[in-house]
Design a protein around this motif. Sequence first.
Motif, mmCIF file in Angstrom:
data_model
loop_
_atom_site.group_PDB
_atom_site.id
_atom_site.type_symbol
_atom_site.label_atom_id
_atom_site.label_comp_id
_atom_site.label_asym_id
_atom_site.label_seq_id
_atom_site.Cartn_x
_atom_site.Cartn_y
_atom_site.Cartn_z
ATOM 1 N N GLY A 29 0.816 -1.195 0.000
ATOM 2 C CA GLY A 29 0.000 0.000 0.000
ATOM 3 C C GLY A 29 0.854 1.251 0.000
ATOM 4 N N TRP A 30 1.948 1.239 0.737
ATOM 5 C CA TRP A 30 2.851 2.381 0.796
ATOM 6 C C TRP A 30 3.813 2.403 -0.390
ATOM 7 N N ARG A 31 4.348 1.249 -0.750
ATOM 8 C CA ARG A 31 5.400 1.184 -1.758
ATOM 9 C C ARG A 31 4.983 1.847 -3.069
ATOM 10 N N GLY A 32 3.749 1.674 -3.449
ATOM 11 C CA GLY A 32 3.282 2.251 -4.700
ATOM 12 C C GLY A 32 3.212 3.762 -4.690
ATOM 13 N N TYR A 33 3.281 4.358 -3.507
ATOM 14 C CA TYR A 33 3.150 5.814 -3.391
ATOM 15 C C TYR A 33 4.423 6.492 -2.901
ATOM 16 N N ARG A 34 5.489 5.734 -2.754
ATOM 17 C CA ARG A 34 6.726 6.289 -2.194
ATOM 18 C C ARG A 34 7.220 7.507 -2.977
ATOM 19 N N GLN A 67 1.328 7.406 11.105
ATOM 20 C CA GLN A 67 1.748 6.435 10.096
ATOM 21 C C GLN A 67 2.629 7.106 9.053
ATOM 22 N N PHE A 68 2.261 8.317 8.633
ATOM 23 C CA PHE A 68 3.089 9.053 7.679
ATOM 24 C C PHE A 68 4.454 9.365 8.281
ATOM 25 N N LYS A 69 4.481 9.825 9.515
ATOM 26 C CA LYS A 69 5.753 10.178 10.155
ATOM 27 C C LYS A 69 6.686 8.973 10.246
ATOM 28 N N ILE A 70 6.133 7.833 10.616
ATOM 29 C CA ILE A 70 6.949 6.617 10.726
ATOM 30 C C ILE A 70 7.507 6.228 9.355
ATOM 31 N N LYS A 71 6.665 6.261 8.334
ATOM 32 C CA LYS A 71 7.098 5.862 6.991
ATOM 33 C C LYS A 71 8.108 6.858 6.433
ATOM 34 N N ILE A 72 7.864 8.149 6.597
ATOM 35 C CA ILE A 72 8.783 9.183 6.098
ATOM 36 C C ILE A 72 10.144 9.054 6.779
ATOM 37 N N LYS A 73 10.147 8.789 8.070
ATOM 38 C CA LYS A 73 11.417 8.598 8.784
ATOM 39 C C LYS A 73 12.130 7.343 8.284
ATOM 40 N N GLY A 74 11.380 6.262 8.082
ATOM 41 C CA GLY A 74 11.972 5.018 7.578
ATOM 42 C C GLY A 74 12.558 5.177 6.185
ATOM 43 N N TRP A 75 11.930 6.019 5.368
ATOM 44 C CA TRP A 75 12.424 6.279 4.015
ATOM 45 C C TRP A 75 13.495 7.364 3.997
#
Length: 182
Positions: A29-34, A67-75
């Motif tokens: 779900g996230w990968r397609g929008y990175r 969820q956005f903050k966690i993903k943005i930090k991970g990326w």
Amino acid sequence: MGTPAPPTQSRPLPPPTSLSIRNDGTINGWRGYRQTIRRLYTTEQRTLSEVRRIMQEEYNFVATPQQFKIKIKGWKMQKNIPKSKMVKILLKHQKRKNEGKHTNVYFHEQIVSNHKLNIVRARYQKELSQQVIGSPASSSISDIEFRTPQATGSKLDVLSPPVESIREAGDESGRSSANHDA
């Protein structure tokens, strides 16, 4: 009231209220929008609220701020470079300039504009005057790349993303052509 339509009918699903509804155990779900999130957040310098709104309105992608903050930090999609790293970047950039090299600076695979470097150079003038250009402290900086742009005579080289970003963007845009072949 009537009975719900059987799942075999092609009726569009309602928009998700959160990512937990997807619950497929993957990050697809996230990968397609990175790349879209990277463009909005780091390249276009939009706020997290703006990114969330755009992702919901234009892509039907819903996630909480956390969820956005966690993903943005991970990326590693940081907008701001820590002061200690920025001083080292400016020293190395100046050293390369003194050597006659044109330099593109990348922080977490995202180009740092010359405009931003000039603004920060003025802000950190005192710190820069206390450092020695080419000192060991400025020789190696993690998450930072210094590249000499290809000499094609075009200003586009200065704005070109790293090869990794091009490949990832191609995967996202290439998805539609692959779907037509299937």
